[in-house]
Motif scaffolding. Structure first.
Motif, short mmCIF file in Angstrom:
data_model
loop_
_atom_site.label_atom_id
_atom_site.label_comp_id
_atom_site.label_asym_id
_atom_site.label_seq_id
_atom_site.Cartn_x
_atom_site.Cartn_y
_atom_site.Cartn_z
N ASP A 528 -4.97 -1.91 -29.19
CA ASP A 528 -4.43 -1.31 -27.97
C ASP A 528 -4.88 -2.15 -26.78
OD1 ASP A 528 -3.44 0.25 -25.95
OD2 ASP A 528 -4.29 2.14 -26.68
N THR A 529 -4.20 -3.27 -26.60
CA THR A 529 -4.62 -4.22 -25.56
C THR A 529 -4.55 -3.61 -24.16
OG1 THR A 529 -3.81 -6.01 -26.98
CG2 THR A 529 -4.27 -6.55 -24.68
N PRO A 530 -3.48 -2.92 -23.78
CA PRO A 530 -3.45 -2.37 -22.41
C PRO A 530 -4.61 -1.42 -22.13
CG PRO A 530 -1.25 -2.34 -23.38
CD PRO A 530 -2.19 -2.70 -24.48
N ALA A 531 -4.94 -0.56 -23.08
CA ALA A 531 -6.03 0.39 -22.85
C ALA A 531 -7.36 -0.34 -22.69
CB ALA A 531 -6.11 1.39 -24.01
N GLN A 532 -7.57 -1.38 -23.50
CA GLN A 532 -8.83 -2.11 -23.42
C GLN A 532 -8.93 -2.92 -22.12
OE1 GLN A 532 -11.56 -1.91 -25.54
NE2 GLN A 532 -10.34 -0.16 -26.16
N THR A 533 -7.83 -3.48 -21.67
CA THR A 533 -7.88 -4.21 -20.40
C THR A 533 -8.19 -3.27 -19.24
OG1 THR A 533 -5.47 -4.05 -20.17
CG2 THR A 533 -6.35 -6.06 -21.16
N ARG A 534 -7.68 -2.05 -19.31
CA ARG A 534 -7.99 -1.08 -18.25
C ARG A 534 -9.48 -0.74 -18.26
NH1 ARG A 534 -2.89 1.04 -19.86
NH2 ARG A 534 -3.87 2.59 -21.23
N ARG A 535 -10.05 -0.61 -19.44
CA ARG A 535 -11.49 -0.33 -19.53
C ARG A 535 -12.31 -1.48 -18.97
NH1 ARG A 535 -13.44 0.84 -25.23
NH2 ARG A 535 -15.34 1.40 -24.08
N ILE A 536 -11.91 -2.69 -19.30
CA ILE A 536 -12.63 -3.88 -18.80
C ILE A 536 -12.51 -3.97 -17.29
CG2 ILE A 536 -12.67 -6.40 -18.82
CD1 ILE A 536 -11.77 -6.23 -21.78
N ALA A 537 -11.29 -3.76 -16.79
CA ALA A 537 -11.08 -3.82 -15.33
C ALA A 537 -11.92 -2.77 -14.63
CB ALA A 537 -9.60 -3.64 -15.01
N ALA A 538 -11.99 -1.57 -15.18
CA ALA A 538 -12.81 -0.52 -14.57
C ALA A 538 -14.29 -0.91 -14.59
CB ALA A 538 -12.60 0.80 -15.32
N PHE A 539 -14.73 -1.51 -15.67
CA PHE A 539 -16.13 -1.95 -15.77
C PHE A 539 -16.46 -2.97 -14.68
CE2 PHE A 539 -18.98 -5.25 -17.61
CZ PHE A 539 -20.15 -4.50 -17.64
N LEU A 540 -15.49 -3.84 -14.36
CA LEU A 540 -15.71 -4.89 -13.36
C LEU A 540 -15.28 -4.46 -11.96
CD1 LEU A 540 -14.50 -7.99 -15.43
CD2 LEU A 540 -16.85 -7.24 -15.02
N ASN A 541 -14.90 -3.19 -11.81
CA ASN A 541 -14.46 -2.66 -10.51
C ASN A 541 -13.27 -3.43 -9.96
OD1 ASN A 541 -16.56 -0.70 -10.43
ND2 ASN A 541 -17.98 -2.29 -9.76
N LEU A 542 -12.30 -3.67 -10.83
CA LEU A 542 -11.11 -4.44 -10.45
C LEU A 542 -9.88 -3.54 -10.51
CD1 LEU A 542 -11.70 -7.70 -12.52
CD2 LEU A 542 -11.96 -7.46 -10.04
N HIS A 543 -8.94 -3.82 -9.63
CA HIS A 543 -7.62 -3.20 -9.71
C HIS A 543 -6.68 -4.16 -10.45
CE1 HIS A 543 -9.04 -0.09 -7.03
NE2 HIS A 543 -9.40 -1.01 -6.14
N GLU A 544 -5.46 -3.80 -10.60
CA GLU A 544 -4.43 -4.65 -11.21
C GLU A 544 -4.82 -5.10 -12.62
OE1 GLU A 544 -3.75 -7.94 -8.60
OE2 GLU A 544 -3.62 -6.69 -6.81
N ALA A 545 -5.20 -4.16 -13.44
CA ALA A 545 -5.60 -4.48 -14.82
C ALA A 545 -4.46 -5.14 -15.59
CB ALA A 545 -6.05 -3.22 -15.54
N ASP A 546 -3.22 -4.80 -15.26
CA ASP A 546 -2.08 -5.35 -16.00
C ASP A 546 -1.99 -6.86 -15.87
OD1 ASP A 546 -1.45 -2.84 -16.83
OD2 ASP A 546 0.26 -2.57 -15.48
N ALA A 547 -2.59 -7.43 -14.80
CA ALA A 547 -2.54 -8.88 -14.65
C ALA A 547 -3.17 -9.59 -15.84
CB ALA A 547 -3.26 -9.29 -13.36
N MET A 548 -4.12 -8.93 -16.47
CA MET A 548 -4.80 -9.56 -17.60
C MET A 548 -3.91 -9.66 -18.82
SD MET A 548 -8.76 -8.29 -17.46
CE MET A 548 -8.64 -6.64 -16.77
N LEU A 549 -2.85 -8.88 -18.87
CA LEU A 549 -1.95 -8.94 -20.02
C LEU A 549 -1.14 -10.22 -20.04
CD1 LEU A 549 -0.69 -5.23 -20.00
CD2 LEU A 549 -2.51 -6.25 -21.40
N GLY A 550 -1.10 -10.95 -18.94
CA GLY A 550 -0.38 -12.23 -18.89
C GLY A 550 -1.24 -13.41 -19.28
N PHE A 551 -2.25 -13.17 -20.09
CA PHE A 551 -3.21 -14.23 -20.41
C PHE A 551 -2.57 -15.40 -21.15
CE2 PHE A 551 -3.15 -11.75 -24.26
CZ PHE A 551 -3.28 -12.68 -25.27
N ALA A 552 -1.61 -15.13 -22.05
CA ALA A 552 -1.01 -16.21 -22.84
C ALA A 552 -0.26 -17.18 -21.94
CB ALA A 552 -0.08 -15.64 -23.91
N GLU A 553 0.51 -16.64 -21.00
CA GLU A 553 1.23 -17.50 -20.06
C GLU A 553 0.25 -18.29 -19.20
OE1 GLU A 553 4.40 -17.12 -16.34
OE2 GLU A 553 3.99 -15.40 -17.64
N ARG A 554 -0.81 -17.62 -18.73
CA ARG A 554 -1.82 -18.29 -17.93
C ARG A 554 -2.49 -19.42 -18.71
NH1 ARG A 554 -3.96 -20.91 -14.02
NH2 ARG A 554 -6.18 -20.58 -13.67
#
Length: 615
Positions: A528-554
């Protein structure tokens, strides 16, 4: 009658103008009158060398060493033609004699070091060439040769030796190719690419440079360019030249792997032969291809050969790692006690937003995937993994500060300077965006937790965790460049001990320092990649967690990713790596008791279900 300066100039001019046969004729005429003239014999030897008459050239320069045994230049010339004739051992002896006679001349040391390297004496070559560098620190040739030796010894000083490389271009073709090779060995694909493209533009007939350039194109994910260049090389000459044909087949096999044409890749690899008797990279590649085809037995046979060859190399460059009683991971044995920690003086340090985010975990646990996900966020910036804390620790060794034992001795000034050094090294590897937080991904930084905590006590950590059996298997399949990991990976048993020791070290120091840690389980990240990225973003006090889902393109935009998983992180997340170890259970069964403490701690099972039960 002695030879005149005019006659000498005429002979030398003939050699320089490309008429060595005429120079030889003039020399032999003069030698009828003066058979033992050193000046004429030198020119005769050079004329013979230029004509490729190596046996006669060797005899001529050998004669000179007997006539004037105290003249260093004769021994150097003798060493040169011996090397050209393939007599490397005798050439090294001659070069050693030359350097003894001219101890202050760095070029004599350079020749000796290069011959020592060719003869497989890598540690001796490194020390010789570093001595040459000490005498001529501004010589590009000597710096490149010393970097080659350091790279062969897996010595991080290679990077520092090459730091001013852009100031040196253009170099002569041979030296520029050597520079590109050492960059490739160090994993600096972008730098190698730049050097090679410049060389090939200038000398398009340089087949070895074009082959290496094709390899670098693949390494930075420019697959179309790699394939087009390989086809052009084959059309020009490669299919008719045996040494090129094998290298082309190897690169085509790698491109077939990238296209998931594993049967084609295996056919190409097994249809050729390894590049040389110690070509462990060939066997690692073949093992990986057989694994993708589901042929576990063939994969393990290839990997066992790869590790046997790699072990033989490591025993020459790091023999201390194989002495009786030597620790597999020496750094994992050190501990900072709670009482020692409480005695540390209180010092000022950066708060959390000004501290890096450290991504750690045993190699092949998913750290690169996490790094690329974090790097895709606009408020974070990652860099290729670097042994920064090893380097800082080595600097402290020079002033008799032992890490971690003496961390309590560091003053405010010491810690400030170490942080400055860390930032300087980071900035040398990535153009910093100062409105973003730095992400430092280095799996084995888990062993450096005491030092990291001393410098960045409010930093946040992300620990990557994956089924230990999948981790061990994946590590065994990797051709690690770092000597520490390569030596740990020589057997499944050594890897299992290294895994447990590193985890025990990490967990102990987490209990002492109580850092802020987020545990990222690889299986959950895949499920469950979206759920895990949201948890990581919350841990780092970041907004826009969905940006991390574009990692392959980046990751594809970045081109070069300096880890073994560079081909995987440019693809969407998949579950192919989960429970792969079960196909190899017969090989892993003996190490399960070693892994048992960590299997239990992280809640993984070796039963048929393969499910995890908790943290």
């Amino acid at each position: 009658m002695a030879i005149t300066d005019i006659e000498m100039d005429l002979i030398a001019a003939a050699i320089n103008a490309g008429f060595p046969a005429e120079a030889e004729h003039l020399c032999r005429d003069r030698l009828e009158w003066q058979p033992d003239s050193p000046d004429v014999l030198v020119l005769l030897g050079l004329s013979l060398q230029h004509q490729g008459k190596l046996a006669d050239a060797v005899a001529t320069f050998a004669r000179l060493t007997r006539l004037q045994p105290e003249e260093a230049i004769h021994w150097r010339n003798y060493a040169t033609v011996l090397q050209m004739a393939g007599a490397l051992d005798t050439a090294e002896q001659a070069a050693e004699a030359a350097s003894r006679l001219a101890p202050v001349d760095p070029e004599y040391l350079d020749q000796l070091g290069r011959l020592q390297l060719k003869n497989g004496k890598t540690l001796l070559a490194r020390d010789t060439l570093l001595r040459a560098f000490g005498k001529a620190p501004y010589s590009p040739a000597i710096r490149i040769d010393a970097a080659c030796a350091c790279s062969a010894c897996r010595d991080y000083r290679a990077e520092n030796l090459l730091r001013p490389w852009r100031e040196w271009l253009p170099l002569d073709d041979a030296l520029q190719f050597d520079l590109a090779c050492v960059f490739g060995q160090l994993g600096e694909a972008n730098d190698s690419l730049e050097v090679l493209e410049d060389l090939v533009r200038r000398t398009p007939s340089h087949a070895r440079a074009r082959l290496l350039l094709a390899s670098m194109y693949e390494r930075v994910n420019r697959l179309h360019d790699a394939e087009a260049l390989l086809n052009q090389i084959a059309t020009d000459s490669g299919e008719t030249e045996p040494d090129l044909r094998g290298q082309i087949a190897r690169q085509r096999a790698q491109l077939a792997v990238r296209k998931r044409n594993y049967s084609t890749a295996r056919q190409l690899l097994e249809g050729g032969i390894p590049g040389d008797e110690n070509d462990c990279a060939y066997w690692f590649t073949l093992g990986s291809v057989c694994d993708r085809l589901g042929d576990a037995r063939a994969a393990m046979r290839a990997l066992q050969t790869a590790h046997a060859q790699q072990g033989a190399e490591l025993r020459t460059i790091a023999p201390y790692r194989f002495e009786p009683g030597a620790e597999i991971l020496p750094g994992a044995k050190w501990r900072v006690s709670e009482s020692d920690y409480l005695a540390w003086p209180q010092l000022k340090a950066p708060d959390t937003p000004q501290s890096p985010v450290f991504v750690v975990g045993f190699p092949r646990s998913g750290t690169t995937l996490l790094e690329q996900m974090l790097d895709a966020h606009p408020r974070l910036q990652s860099m290729d993994e670097r042994p920064f804390f090893n380097m800082l620790s080595n600097q402290l060794d020079d002033v008799d500060i032992d890490i971690p034992r003496d961390l309590g001795k560091l003053t405010q000034c010491d810690c400030d300077e170490l942080r400055k050094g860390y930032v300087i090294m980071a900035c040398s590897k990535v153009p910093r965006r100062w409105n973003s937080r730095l992400v430092d991904k280095n799996p084995m930084n888990m062993l450096w937790l005491p030092m990291i905590h001393r410098l960045f006590p409010r930093a946040k950590f992300i620990l990557a965790v994956r089924h230990p059996c999948d981790v061990i298997l994946s590590c065994y399949m990797q051709n690690f460049r770092a000597a520490l990991l390569a030596s740990a990976g020589l057997s499944l048993e050594r890897l299992a001990h290294a895994y447990v020791e590193s985890m025990e070290c990490w967990l102990y120091h987490v209990g002492v320092f109580k850092p802020n840690v987020f545990v990222s389980r690889y299986e959950d990240l895949v499920a469950d990649t979206p759920a895990q990225t949201r948890r990581i973003a919350a841990f780092l006090n970041l907004h826009e967690a969905d940006a991390m889902l574009g990692f392959a393109e980046r990751a594809r935009e970045k081109g070069h990713i300096k880890t073994p998983s560079y081909t995987q992180v440019i693809e969407p997340i998949n579950s192919r790596g989960i429970d792969r170890w079960r196909r190899y259970r017969e090989y892993l069964e003996p190490i399960l008791p070693i892994l048992e403490p960590m299997l239990k701690h992280w809640g993984y099972t070796t039963e048929a279900s393969g499910t995890a039960t908790g943290y």
